[in-house]
Write an enzyme that holds these catalytic residues in place. Structure first.
Site, PDB file in Angstrom:
ATOM      1  CB  THR A  89      -0.878   0.015   1.283  1.00 41.46           C
ATOM      2  OG1 THR A  89      -1.630  -1.186   1.324  1.00 41.46           O
ATOM      3  CG2 THR A  89      -1.797   1.208   1.332  1.00 41.46           C
ATOM      4  N   GLY A 127     -14.275  11.999   5.869  1.00 45.48           N
ATOM      5  CA  GLY A 127     -13.217  11.600   6.812  1.00 45.48           C
ATOM      6  C   GLY A 127     -12.086  12.618   6.812  1.00 45.48           C
ATOM      7  CD  GLU A 182     -13.890  13.268  11.203  1.00 46.90           C
ATOM      8  OE1 GLU A 182     -13.140  12.914  10.282  1.00 46.90           O
ATOM      9  OE2 GLU A 182     -14.294  12.483  12.099  1.00 46.90           O
ATOM     10  CB  VAL A 234     -22.057  10.522   5.526  1.00 49.45           C
ATOM     11  CG1 VAL A 234     -22.421  10.074   4.121  1.00 49.45           C
ATOM     12  CG2 VAL A 234     -21.080  11.693   5.471  1.00 49.45           C
ATOM     13  N   GLY A 280     -11.018   5.324   7.232  1.00 47.10           N
ATOM     14  CA  GLY A 280     -10.236   4.339   7.974  1.00 47.10           C
ATOM     15  C   GLY A 280      -9.872   3.135   7.126  1.00 47.10           C
ATOM     16  CG  HIS A 316      19.747  32.368  13.465  1.00 44.57           C
ATOM     17  ND1 HIS A 316      18.402  32.580  13.635  1.00 44.57           N
ATOM     18  CD2 HIS A 316      20.261  33.495  12.893  1.00 44.57           C
ATOM     19  CE1 HIS A 316      18.114  33.801  13.195  1.00 44.57           C
ATOM     20  NE2 HIS A 316      19.217  34.377  12.737  1.00 44.57           N
TER      21      HIS A 316
HETATM   22  C1  LIG Z   1      -3.405   7.265   1.037  1.00 43.99           C
HETATM   23  C2  LIG Z   1      -2.501   6.755   2.123  1.00 43.99           C
HETATM   24  C3  LIG Z   1      -1.416   7.509   2.508  1.00 43.99           C
HETATM   25  C4  LIG Z   1      -0.571   7.047   3.500  1.00 43.99           C
HETATM   26  N1  LIG Z   1       0.496   7.827   3.870  1.00 43.99           N
HETATM   27  C5  LIG Z   1       1.309   7.407   4.841  1.00 43.99           C
HETATM   28  C6  LIG Z   1       2.444   8.179   5.216  1.00 43.99           C
HETATM   29  O1  LIG Z   1       2.706   9.242   4.643  1.00 43.99           O
HETATM   30  N2  LIG Z   1       3.242   7.701   6.193  1.00 43.99           N
HETATM   31  C7  LIG Z   1       2.976   6.531   6.843  1.00 43.99           C
HETATM   32  O2  LIG Z   1       3.725   6.155   7.742  1.00 43.99           O
HETATM   33  N3  LIG Z   1       1.913   5.769   6.506  1.00 43.99           N
HETATM   34  C8  LIG Z   1       1.090   6.173   5.531  1.00 43.99           C
HETATM   35  N4  LIG Z   1       0.031   5.387   5.163  1.00 43.99           N
HETATM   36  C9  LIG Z   1      -0.171   4.089   5.857  1.00 43.99           C
HETATM   37  C10 LIG Z   1       0.761   3.031   5.284  1.00 43.99           C
HETATM   38  O3  LIG Z   1       0.575   2.930   3.892  1.00 43.99           O
HETATM   39  C11 LIG Z   1       0.523   1.693   5.964  1.00 43.99           C
HETATM   40  O4  LIG Z   1       0.575   1.857   7.358  1.00 43.99           O
HETATM   41  C12 LIG Z   1       1.557   0.674   5.539  1.00 43.99           C
HETATM   42  O5  LIG Z   1       1.532   0.466   4.147  1.00 43.99           O
HETATM   43  C13 LIG Z   1       1.337  -0.669   6.265  1.00 43.99           C
HETATM   44  O6  LIG Z   1       2.322  -1.564   5.881  1.00 43.99           O
HETATM   45  P1  LIG Z   1       2.056  -3.143   5.885  1.00 43.99           P
HETATM   46  O7  LIG Z   1       3.339  -3.747   5.460  1.00 43.99           O
HETATM   47  O8  LIG Z   1       1.438  -3.533   7.154  1.00 43.99           O
HETATM   48  O9  LIG Z   1       0.923  -3.376   4.785  1.00 43.99           O
HETATM   49  P2  LIG Z   1       0.726  -2.969   3.201  1.00 43.99           P
HETATM   50  O10 LIG Z   1       1.595  -1.865   2.861  1.00 43.99           O
HETATM   51  O11 LIG Z   1      -0.725  -2.853   3.070  1.00 43.99           O
HETATM   52  O12 LIG Z   1       1.284  -4.253   2.488  1.00 43.99           O
HETATM   53  C14 LIG Z   1       0.654  -5.484   2.556  1.00 43.99           C
HETATM   54  C15 LIG Z   1       1.096  -6.302   1.362  1.00 43.99           C
HETATM   55  O13 LIG Z   1       0.632  -7.643   1.528  1.00 43.99           O
HETATM   56  C16 LIG Z   1       0.118  -8.118   0.290  1.00 43.99           C
HETATM   57  N5  LIG Z   1      -0.839  -9.174   0.629  1.00 43.99           N
HETATM   58  C17 LIG Z   1      -1.995  -9.060   1.324  1.00 43.99           C
HETATM   59  N6  LIG Z   1      -2.534 -10.270   1.536  1.00 43.99           N
HETATM   60  C18 LIG Z   1      -1.694 -11.165   0.952  1.00 43.99           C
HETATM   61  C19 LIG Z   1      -1.699 -12.579   0.849  1.00 43.99           C
HETATM   62  N7  LIG Z   1      -2.645 -13.325   1.434  1.00 43.99           N
HETATM   63  N8  LIG Z   1      -0.701 -13.177   0.174  1.00 43.99           N
HETATM   64  C20 LIG Z   1       0.288 -12.448  -0.394  1.00 43.99           C
HETATM   65  N9  LIG Z   1       0.341 -11.100  -0.315  1.00 43.99           N
HETATM   66  C21 LIG Z   1      -0.623 -10.479   0.370  1.00 43.99           C
HETATM   67  C22 LIG Z   1      -0.492  -6.878  -0.342  1.00 43.99           C
HETATM   68  O14 LIG Z   1      -0.608  -7.036  -1.746  1.00 43.99           O
HETATM   69  C23 LIG Z   1       0.537  -5.817   0.035  1.00 43.99           C
HETATM   70  O15 LIG Z   1       1.577  -5.748  -0.909  1.00 43.99           O
HETATM   71  C24 LIG Z   1      -0.821   5.803   4.140  1.00 43.99           C
HETATM   72  C25 LIG Z   1      -1.908   5.024   3.741  1.00 43.99           C
HETATM   73  C26 LIG Z   1      -2.743   5.487   2.740  1.00 43.99           C
HETATM   74  C27 LIG Z   1      -3.896   4.633   2.310  1.00 43.99           C
END
Ligand SMILES: Cc1cc2nc3c(=O)[nH]c(=O)nc-3n(C[C@H](O)[C@H](O)[C@H](O)COP(=O)(O)OP(=O)(O)OC[C@H]3O[C@@H](n4cnc5c(N)ncnc54)[C@H](O)[C@@H]3O)c2cc1C
Length: 465
Positions: free
Chosen positions: A41, A179, A202, A236, A270, A444
């Site tokens: 993500t 949101g 919100e 909403v 969320g 500074h």
């Molecule tokens: C619009 C947006 C902006 C964001 N901006 C920020 C930011 O600026 N800074 C920040 O710290 N956080 C930010 N976040 C949050 C951040 O993206 C997440 O907290 C982070 O990606 C979580 O990491 P993760 O490794 O847990 O999961 P993810 O990044 O969701 O990765 C999970 C991976 O697992 C894979 N997967 C899922 N199920 C399976 C399966 N059964 N088998 C094989 N593969 C699978 C998925 O395809 C994915 O590649 C943002 C989120 C969004 C939506």
């Protein structure tokens, strides 16, 4: 059948960082990823693409205000296709970068749907074909997806999520954002800069509800000044669509029924954990509304099964939190000393304009925890570098414990807030006091030196206001 020390399901920030650390420690490691690319993500539809667009919005804002800097700019236009192309180029470059790091650290990866399949086994399914990976330790790092609202499902054409809004062929003229958490206010900020009329709805009483109350009201003020409409405390109730627009019905804070129309609607209410069909039912792991319970080493109740990142109960859904959780899990697997993750040591960075950076307890949380709270606040209007940047709205607020001067929380809204947050995070990590920080010399002229004045303001000794 290959035998691995570690198998990791998911290549987002939690998964890929854990994999690289495991490789560095000499553990034979494999990552299973459902998508044909690495990064999750964060890299593909979260942190990175949004920050690219926020940077472009910032540059565009500077061009719009060029005359204040003594420049004459004419014929300024947005080439949206080129903006999106640059975003995609950055994402691809970094995804390839993870592949390179995997190779360098002897981490293998395979594409397919990964599922816990009992002790020491991961079942991988691709195109109807199943294979089994054997591993002594398994990390589930499957991440999260955008939540919908009851009866309001995204169609990805008019009702959007963080995925579909990143692929709009044109900048919408009007946008409703449901949101006002980090994701909602970042997109509101991006499209407001690009000329979209944005309205935020919100449910809670304030925007960025996890932040200190003073930060929320400062952002509310700044957004309204930029022309963003905000309704808080509103419910909403439904969305109707026709060929041209969406019509949202909601009850406002006084309970009055209202409707609003816009070309597009973004759901930013969320994130739900992606733990369905991941085989957890075959384990003793405790799962609550899809989130997984873990101990301080990210171990679930199932021996050999760890959970990391957005799927974990009680930790913030942030990329940098996921990364450190992955490191803690792998260090534990390797039998190396590691630390526990404390929620109050995880920084929050929100990259809207004005930016927000915060860590630790808000003033209210500190009071609720029984501290004798002493706060200090320094406005950026007294900071010379902020004036040079033409961005002197906002402040740095310090929350401390009166008894020992311990710094409990720092809340920044204003220029470069997400960068100067580095000092705030260090103070909390090293358990610094107001006196330590007042005595630190800040360069500074920097935006960063506002931190020095903010610490001094706790004792009423600030210099620049
Ligand atoms: C619009 C947006 C902006 C964001 N901006 C920020 C930011 O600026 N800074 C920040 O710290 N956080 C930010 N976040 C949050 C951040 O993206 C997440 O907290 C982070 O990606 C979580 O990491 P993760 O490794 O847990 O999961 P993810 O990044 O969701 O990765 C999970 C991976 O697992 C894979 N997967 C899922 N199920 C399976 C399966 N059964 N088998 C094989 N593969 C699978 C998925 O395809 C994915 O590649 C943002 C989120 C969004 C939506």
């Amino acid at each position: 059948m290959a035998k691995y020390d570690v198998a990791i399901i998911g290549s987002g920030p939690g998964g890929y960082v854990a994999a690289i650390r495991a490789g560095e420690l000499g553990l034979k490691t494999i990552v299973v990823e459902k998508d044909p690319f690495l990064g999750g993500t964060c890299l593909h539809v979260g942190c990175i693409p949004t920050k690219v667009l926020l940077h472009h919005a910032d540059v565009y804002d500077h061009f719009k205000e060029a005359s204040e800097l003594g420049f004459e700019v004419s014929g300024l236009k947005i080439n949206w296709a080129n903006v999106l192309a640059r975003k995609n180029k950055i994402v691809t470059k970094h995804s390839k970068g993870i592949e390179f790091l995997f190779k360098n650290n002897k981490v293998e990866w395979t594409q397919g749907w990964g599922k816990y399949d009992g002790p020491g086994k991961v079942c991988v399914e691709k195109d109807g074909k199943k294979t089994t990976i054997e591993a002594s330790n398994i990390l589930l790092v499957s991440g999260s997806e955008a939540k919908a609202l009851p009866g309001i499902e995204p169609d990805h054409k008019q009702i959007l999520t963080n995925r579909s809004i990143l692929q709009l062929p044109e900048i919408p003229k009007t946008l409703i954002v449901v949101g006002a958490g980090a994701v909602g206010v970042e997109f509101a900020s991006i499209f407001n800069s690009f000329g979209t009329q944005v309205t935020i709805l919100e449910a809670l009483p304030r925007v960025v509800p996890v932040e200190d109350e003073e930060v929320s009201s400062e952002l509310d003020k700044a957004f309204r000044k930029k022309g963003i409409n905000i309704f808080t405390n509103c419910a909403v109730e439904g969305v109707k669509k026709d060929a041209k627009c969406v019509t949202v019905s909601f009850k406002d804070k006084d309970g009055k029924a209202q409707t609003l129309q816009a070309e597009k609607l973004l759901l930013a209410v969320g994130r739900q954990p992606m733990t369905e069909n991941c085989g957890l039912e075959k384990s003793k792991a405790k799962v609550e509304r899809g989130f997984v319970h873990v101990n301080q080493y990210m171990q679930t109740d199932e021996p050999g099964l760890y959970a990391v990142g957005d799927i974990v109960v009680g930790l913030p859904q942030l990329a940098h939190a996921a990364m450190m959780e992955g490191i803690v899990a792998v260090m534990h697997i390797a039998g190396k000393p590691t630390h526990h993750i404390l929620k109050t040591r995880i920084p929050n960075a929100t990259y809207c304009e004005p930016q927000i950076g915060s860590i630790g307890l808000t003033e209210k949380q500190a009071k609720d925890e029984g501290y004798a709270v002493k706060t200090g606040k320094f406005p950026f209007v007294g900071n010379s570098k902020a004036t040079i940047l033409g961005s002197h709205g906002g402040f740095v607020k310090v929350v401390s414990d009166e008894k020992y001067g311990e710094v409990l929380g720092i809340h920044i809204i204003g220029p470069l807030a997400t960068e100067i947050l580095a000092e705030a995070t260090t103070v909390l990590q090293l358990e610094g006091t107001i006196d330590d920080m007042m005595n630190m010399i800040h360069a500074h002229p920097t935006v960063w030196e506002a931190m020095g004045d903010a610490f001094a303001s706790v004792r009423g000794l600030q210099i620049n206001v």
